[in-house]
Write a protein that holds these residues in place. Sequence first.
Motif, PDB file in Angstrom:
ATOM      1  N   THR A 176      36.485  42.766  37.839  1.00 24.82           N
ATOM      2  CA  THR A 176      35.413  41.884  37.789  1.00 24.82           C
ATOM      3  C   THR A 176      34.422  42.108  38.916  1.00 24.82           C
ATOM      4  N   ARG A 177      34.463  42.856  39.958  1.00 26.34           N
ATOM      5  CA  ARG A 177      33.716  43.255  40.854  1.00 26.34           C
ATOM      6  C   ARG A 177      33.069  42.038  41.485  1.00 26.34           C
ATOM      7  N   ASP A 178      33.770  40.829  41.456  1.00 25.59           N
ATOM      8  CA  ASP A 178      33.301  39.641  42.087  1.00 25.59           C
ATOM      9  C   ASP A 178      34.475  39.080  42.620  1.00 25.59           C
ATOM     10  N   ARG A 235      35.436  35.315  41.697  1.00 25.22           N
ATOM     11  CA  ARG A 235      35.723  35.224  40.434  1.00 25.22           C
ATOM     12  C   ARG A 235      37.109  35.745  40.394  1.00 25.22           C
TER      13      ARG A 235
END
Length: 198
Positions: A50-52, A55
């Motif tokens: 997700t690169r978050d 999240r």
Amino acid sequence: MVDTFADYASHNVTDEELVELFLKSGNNRYFEKLYDRYALKVFQKCLSLTRDAGRAEDLTHDVFLKLVFKMNTFKKGAKFSTWLYSVTYNHCMDLMRSNKKRVITVHQESADCIEHMDLDNLFGVEEVDTKILRQALDQLQPEEKSLLYLKYMDDRSIRYIAGRSQLTESAVKMRLMRSREKLRRVYLEIAYLWNFCK
């Protein structure tokens, strides 16, 4: 004896044995040991997809909540870590493909779960405070949260939940009603305390 068990479970029991013990006994200690072993790895996997970070943290939480019901689908002879990473990958990819935030992210002011669960009507308030909601959810038992997530976030039918949890449909309905009522009561109690302390 608890410490002895904790040491034993941490060092001498395989992942697959913990799964079997959890399924046979229903004792959450076994599940907690699996969580301790893999929470960080699942988070890292979610983060890579997700690169978050925020999240990924929510996805990690939801993956383990889902495992409460998915554990009985684990095939004997399989490797738990491989299966868990497959569950994690599929969950993340399903979310990304649908391009919808179907995971509860109650720490965000724009949490989609509020509209989806129709909590405004449930709580009898004009607007749901997502920070209070997160605190309320944290006070529920894992089984209670799992039922709410399956029904209101994953749009699962009563029949589906009954089959996965090995309960009758009437039992699922009763537990859902109790879980909703408990969430509502805890939310209103916390909201009252917050307003009182202002």
